[in-house]
Every structure is written in structure tokens, then in C-alpha cells.
Design a protein around this motif. Structure first.
Motif, short mmCIF file in Angstrom:
data_model
loop_
_atom_site.label_atom_id
_atom_site.label_comp_id
_atom_site.label_asym_id
_atom_site.label_seq_id
_atom_site.Cartn_x
_atom_site.Cartn_y
_atom_site.Cartn_z
N ASN A 51 -22.96 11.77 18.26
CA ASN A 51 -24.12 12.45 17.64
C ASN A 51 -23.66 13.64 16.81
O ASN A 51 -24.15 13.86 15.70
N SER A 52 -22.70 14.42 17.35
CA SER A 52 -22.23 15.59 16.61
C SER A 52 -21.52 15.16 15.33
O SER A 52 -21.67 15.79 14.28
N ILE B 200 -14.08 17.60 15.37
CA ILE B 200 -14.43 16.45 16.23
C ILE B 200 -13.37 15.35 16.13
O ILE B 200 -12.93 14.80 17.13
N SER C 28 -16.83 20.95 11.00
CA SER C 28 -17.27 20.29 12.24
C SER C 28 -16.67 18.91 12.32
O SER C 28 -16.17 18.50 13.38
N GLU D 19 -22.20 11.98 23.04
CA GLU D 19 -22.52 13.30 22.47
C GLU D 19 -21.64 13.59 21.25
O GLU D 19 -22.09 14.11 20.24
N ARG D 20 -20.39 13.19 21.35
CA ARG D 20 -19.45 13.40 20.24
C ARG D 20 -19.91 12.61 19.01
O ARG D 20 -19.82 13.08 17.88
#
Ligand code: DP6
Length: 307
Positions: free
Chosen positions: A229-230, A246, A242, A226-227
Motif C-alpha cells: 500500500n505504501s 521502500i 518514499s 502494508e508495504r
């Protein structure tokens, strides 16, 4: 007497924004998680290789001869032996290598070092003077990156510029290294803040092996897809805040895994923490926006937009 031909390779370093930390046991250099880096095109290793009739490899770093017994050189000699065996080249090489950045300054030299060592050695053995000539002999960039990765995992990401993802897989042969965006997609800089130039207490290679002993290891690995993808979405949109959040989270979690492993590894120094607090205070007071990421060492990579 035939003149000795020297083959020169220059390979840049890279900084991981999502870190590779941990290897799948029983596999040759198969990472437990995907990682994503950007290539640092102003910091590189230059390596010259020439074939010799001598009975052993000779390695020089910045004019000084290195010996196999030297801990710093162990990885270099073992990679040369591995390459010779894997590719069936019998002749020994003389290697001369130097970095475009001061050693011990916190820039991962194993990525550029293993990359350049692999490229120069294969070029010398196959007598290839360009990437095209290497390709003609079946040494595609992907194959060279794989060989370099077997010397040092992070080196495989240095074979492309810009933002590069290294994807893990079910097996060694299925893993992939993919360039995602070229460097001109987003002009980011990495400012390395040196708080210590002492040799690190535990090498990354040893650290990778103890990582699974931390109870924080599995949750980190589970959070990576998920990280990732972000992070990719942030890079696509050039959303710096962002990206910053991250990469700081990922670096801090990796160091959490290190500190809670058995035996624990702590790379942070008091000065590291002091600097990280200072950076945060500058961000909170909106003086400037920059974020930090740390590899296996106490020095801080400050990532900012070049402008
Ligand atoms: C923290 O590539 O140095 O820099 O594969 O054992 O040679 P080996 O490890 P190495 O590990 C790099 C770890 C890191 C994170 C990263 O670059 O992704």
C-alpha cells in the motif's frame, strides 16, 4: 516444399520493486506474497519459433545450439514440453532466441525469456501473427501470462508495460496480474551496475523453495500488504524518496531471508556492498538521489528518476 513460417515474439524484462520470494508448497507457481514491478521496455528477449517435423525441440541462443543437458537450457526444454502437453500440440518447434542486452549482466532474463518463449511457441502452433489473432483462438494476454508464469513466475509481469502487480490468492487459478499505471505515469530508469557476470550460485527457482526455512520469511510476508500500500501511494504521488526507501528495505529483507535460509544463499559480493555504501554516501551528501534493488544476483539495479 512449403516454406517454413517463423513466428516472432518480443517480450521486455521487468524489475521487481517489491519482490516475489517464496512459493506456496503444493501449488503450481503460487507465490507466497504479492509483488510489484516496472517493465524495462529497452531490454527484451526476441524469440523466433517455427514448426518442424523433426522428432525433438531444437533451441538456439545467439546462434549456438543448446541441449537439454545444459543447465542453462533445462528450463527452456521443460517449458516447451509443458506447453505442448498442456495445450495438446504435438508438433515440435525450432526456437531461436536472443536478448537485446548482454547475457549475465544482471538483468533478469528469465522473465523476458520465458515470456517470449511462450508467446512465440503458441503463435507458431496456432499460426497466429499478432496478439489479435492469438485472441481469436482464445489466447488472451492473461492466458499467455499465466502460461509464461508456469515457466518462470516473474515472466507474468512482463506482459504489460508500466507498473504491474502480481497478486497471490487462495488458489493457483485465482491469482491476478494487473497493470496499475502506464509507463508514462512516471519516468523512472533502472541503471544496472555489473559487479560480476558469473552464473549465479543458486537459481531463483531453488531459492524460492528454501525461503520458508528462514525465520525472517514469515515476518517479511506479513509485512508485504502494508508495504505494498505504501509503495502504491508513493507511485501514485510520484514520491521518489518514499519509493526508494521502500524498495531498498524490501530488497534488503529478501536478501536477509536468503542469507538466513537453510542452506544459506548469499548473492552479495564485496563489490556489491562497496557499491551500496557508495550509493548511500552520495545520497547522504545530497549529490544525487537514487536507490538500489537487487534480484537473485550480486549486480545492483539503481533506480532513479530519468530526469
Ligand atoms: C528475486 O521468476 O526467476 O527476481 O518462478 O522459479 O522461475 P521462478 O523464479 P523467478 O524469481 C524471481 C525472483 C526475483 C524477484 C522478482 O522478480 O520478483
Amino acid at each position: 516444399m512449403t516454406p517454413t513460417i517463423q513466428y516472432i515474439a518480443e517480450v521486455p524484462s521487468n524489475i521487481a520493486l517489491i519482490k516475489y520470494w517464496g512459493k506456496v508448497p503444493g501449488h503450481e507457481q503460487l507465490p507466497t506474497n504479492d509483488s510489484l514491478s516496472f517493465t524495462l521496455d529497452q531490454t527484451s528477449t526476441q524469440t523466433l519459433a517455427s514448426v518442424t517435423d523433426a522428432g525433438s525441440f531444437q533451441v538456439f541462443y545467439d546462434q549456438h545450439q543448446l541441449f537439454e543437458s545444459d543447465p542453462f537450457a533445462k528450463k527452456i526444454f521443460s517449458h516447451l514440453k509443458f506447453l505442448a502437453k498442456e495445450l495438446h500440440f504435438n508438433r515440435k518447434l525450432v526456437i531461436r532466441t536472443k536478448n537485446s542486452f548482454p547475457s549475465g549482466c544482471g538483468i533478469a532474463s528469465s522473465a523476458s525469456g520465458m515470456g517470449a518463449l511462450t508467446l512465440a511457441s503458441v503463435a507458431a502452433w496456432t499460426q497466429s501473427s499478432s496478439l489479435e489473432e492469438l485472441e481469436d483462438q482464445g489466447f488472451y494476454r492473461e492466458k499467455l501470462a499465466r502460461l509464461a508464469r508456469l515457466g518462470s513466475g516473474s515472466a507474468c509481469r512482463s506482459f504489460w508495460g508500466g507498473f504491474v502487480q502480481w497478486q497471490t490468492a487462495e488458489s493457483e487459478s485465482l491469482q491476478l496480474v494487473k497493470p496499475l499505471w502506464p509507463s508514462n505515469h512516471w519516468d523512472l530508469s533502472d541503471i544496472v551496475v555489473i559487479v560480476s557476470n558469473k552464473t549465479k550460485p543458486v537459481s531463483s527457482s531453488s531459492g524460492h523453495l528454501t525461503a520458508p526455512s528462514s525465520s525472517l520469511f514469515r515476518p517479511r510476508v506479513a509485512a508485504i500488504p502494508e508495504r505494498m500500500n505504501s509503495l502504491k501511494a508513493a507511485i501514485e504521488k510520484r514520491d521518489f524518496e518514499s519509493l526508494g526507501r521502500i524498495i531498498e528495505q524490501d530488497s534488503t529483507e529478501m536478501h536477509g531471508v536468503m542469507m538466513s535460509s537453510t542452506p544459506p544463499i548469499s548473492y552479495y559480493l564485496d563489490e556489491t556492498i562497496e557499491f551500496l555504501e557508495w550509493l548511500k554516501s552520495k545520497r547522504y551528501s545530497e549529490e544525487f538521489t537514487a536507490y538500489a534493488t537487487l534480484d537473485a544476483g550480486p549486480n545492483i539495479h539503481v533506480i532513479c528518476e530519468t530526469k
